[in-house]
Design a protein around this motif. Structure first.
Motif, PDB file in Angstrom:
ATOM      1  N   THR A 207       0.811  -1.227   0.000  1.00  0.00           N
ATOM      2  CA  THR A 207       0.000   0.000   0.000  1.00  0.00           C
ATOM      3  C   THR A 207       0.837   1.266   0.000  1.00  0.00           C
ATOM      4  N   ALA A 208       2.164   1.160   0.088  1.00  0.00           N
ATOM      5  CA  ALA A 208       2.981   2.353  -0.118  1.00  0.00           C
ATOM      6  C   ALA A 208       2.746   2.920  -1.507  1.00  0.00           C
ATOM      7  N   ASN A 209       2.291   2.056  -2.429  1.00  0.00           N
ATOM      8  CA  ASN A 209       1.997   2.505  -3.794  1.00  0.00           C
ATOM      9  C   ASN A 209       0.539   2.915  -3.981  1.00  0.00           C
ATOM     10  N   ALA A 210      -0.273   2.802  -2.963  1.00  0.00           N
ATOM     11  CA  ALA A 210      -1.704   3.046  -3.132  1.00  0.00           C
ATOM     12  C   ALA A 210      -2.012   4.508  -3.427  1.00  0.00           C
ATOM     13  N   ALA A 211      -1.291   5.417  -2.782  1.00  0.00           N
ATOM     14  CA  ALA A 211      -1.665   6.826  -2.880  1.00  0.00           C
ATOM     15  C   ALA A 211      -0.550   7.710  -2.339  1.00  0.00           C
ATOM     16  N   THR A 212      -0.675   9.007  -2.576  1.00  0.00           N
ATOM     17  CA  THR A 212       0.126  10.021  -1.891  1.00  0.00           C
ATOM     18  C   THR A 212      -0.820  10.808  -0.993  1.00  0.00           C
TER      19      THR A 212
END
Length: 446
Positions: free
Chosen positions: A108-113
């Motif tokens: 989930t580090a790639n899920a959003a900013t």
């Protein structure tokens, strides 16, 4: 009461497998076709969440995606019953089928900013799901990711949700894996560090040659504008193309920051001097700890193999931090020795916490990949869906849920099994009730 940094970890999905889909991710490619253990993977992730909860940290849970993604297969020309579609895809395009089975949303580090309210012009938390256009198996995530995030952060008074950036290569966005926020205190306005791999509109500028640079400068600047960040609160810095070509596909594989500490490898950034000058200017007369790791102590190869930098830095007190690393760090003599030196040196990091995350690590994701950080005031935390905040009851429910629904072994050949589709839908339908997310999955909405 002060603001806290909460970690929202992704639950590993029931179809966790090793298809080797992520070119440029050394671990993913190396373990291609190996049999996976989805149950073990999910329980390992939950054990890390529970341990941090027990230490007093705010720990959230994010649901996985629906896999296989039958809707995507239909969009690509497959028709008939779900069972027929799986059989036909397995026969005619097995690589496409594995992409539609990927459980990569666990990272989930790639899920959003996410930008906290202390940084934004309107005083709200801003959330932009990543478009992940560089990898097909991840590019099919954003729509459901947005629904999951809206179901968790569901109060418009506190949270502002943006749609993903345009799904084109120029705006390639990999989320918080390339975003770090530094500050004196979580209550204070911070400096948001956006790390990019290349310039989307200026391809003649420095870029890697071997592996793709997934995140662009244009994506970072667009998100900063959307989130209402001022120039004084943003820093755009390019990742070193040479380390991308060595297998450092995201910045969080070579650097990690928290509050006034930035731990990074000496080869992490293209212009290290510019970065440090701006950081020292931001902190001015306040303590700042840039911890640069020399190749003489830890090589880039060892950093990738152990995921030393794909760690979590957690504030134990205002002056002390712990570093959360995978067990692999303790099996590498150079990295183990460096960690021993790190916690005895003059910096806030004074404790090492290690976890067995082998199932995730074999697919190229460590502790930092598994979590999305969100800074929350007490009022904002109170507005988060409470059923997604880990406690003893939820941990027990989720552990029982995994033991009930997940397989002990999954091979690539198993992906054509229609019973796996039905098992997964049954599991996810029950999960949305546990987390009280509503109908977030296509099979529920259809």
């Amino acid at each position: 009461m002060h603001a806290v940094e909460a970690n929202f970890d992704g639950l590993v999905g029931p179809t966790h497998n090793y298809a080797g889909l992520s070119y440029g991710n050394v671990a993913s490619s190396k373990n291609q076709q190996v049999a996976s253990n989805p149950k073990e993977a999910a329980l390992q992730g939950l054990a890390k969440m529970k341990a941090l909860h027990d230490m007093g940290f705010v720990q959230g849970v994010l649901a996985p995606q629906e896999r296989p993604d039958i809707n995507t297969l239909k969009r690509l020309g497959f028709s008939g019953s779900d069972t027929h579609i799986l059989a036909l895809a397995a026969k005619t395009d097995p690589v496409l089928l594995t992409s539609c089975y990927s459980a990569s949303s666990m990272w989930t580090a790639n899920a959003a900013t996410i930008s906290p309210s202390s940084d934004t012009l309107d005083g709200k938390i801003h959330i932009t799901p990543a478009n992940l256009v560089n990898k097909f198996h991840r590019s099919i995530e954003p729509e459901t990711t947005a629904r999951i995030l809206q179901a968790v952060f569901n109060d418009n008074q506190y949270f502002h949700h943006h749609p993903p950036l345009p799904a084109v290569d120029v705006f390639g966005d990999e989320g918080a894996a390339n975003h770090t926020r530094l500050c004196n205190d979580y209550d204070d306005a911070g400096l948001e560090l956006f790390v990019f791999g290349r310039y989307g509109l200026s391809p003649e500028k420095s870029a890697p040659c071997r592996f793709p640079a997934r995140h662009t400068y244009e994506a970072s600047t667009a998100i900063a504008r959307l989130h209402g960040l001022t120039l004084e609160q943003t820093l755009f810095i390019q990742q070193n193309p040479d380390v991308i070509d060595q297998g450092v596909f995201h910045n969080d594989v070579i650097a990690v920051g928290n509050r006034n500490v930035l731990l990074f490898h000496e080869q992490a950034f293209l212009d290290k001097k510019e970065l440090l000058n701006k950081l020292y200017h931001f902190f001015h007369d306040k303590p700042f700890y840039p911890i640069e790791v020399s190749s003489n102590f830890v090589s880039v190869k060892d950093a990738i193999n152990t995921y030393l930098f794909n760690s979590q830095l957690l504030s134990l007190t205002n002056e002390e931090m712990a570093i959360v690393v995978p067990e692999e760090c303790l099996h590498n003599n150079a990295v183990k020795h460096y960690l021993s030196e790190l916690i005895s040196a003059d910096n806030p990091i004074n404790k090492v916490l290690n976890f067995n995350l082998k199932q995730s690590m074999q697919n190229g994701g460590g502790p930092a990949c598994l979590r999305l950080r969100v800074i929350l005031t007490p009022e904002e935390l109170g507005a988060v869906n409470p059923h997604c905040i880990l406690n003893e009851f939820l941990y027990s429910k989720l552990t029982n849920w995994v033991n009930k629904h997940y397989r002990n072994q999954l091979t690539i050949q198993d992906l054509s099994d229609p019973s796996l589709l039905h098992e997964t839908q049954l599991a996810l339908d029950e999960l949305t009730q546990i987390l009280q997310l509503g109908s977030i999955y296509p099979f529920q909405r259809n």
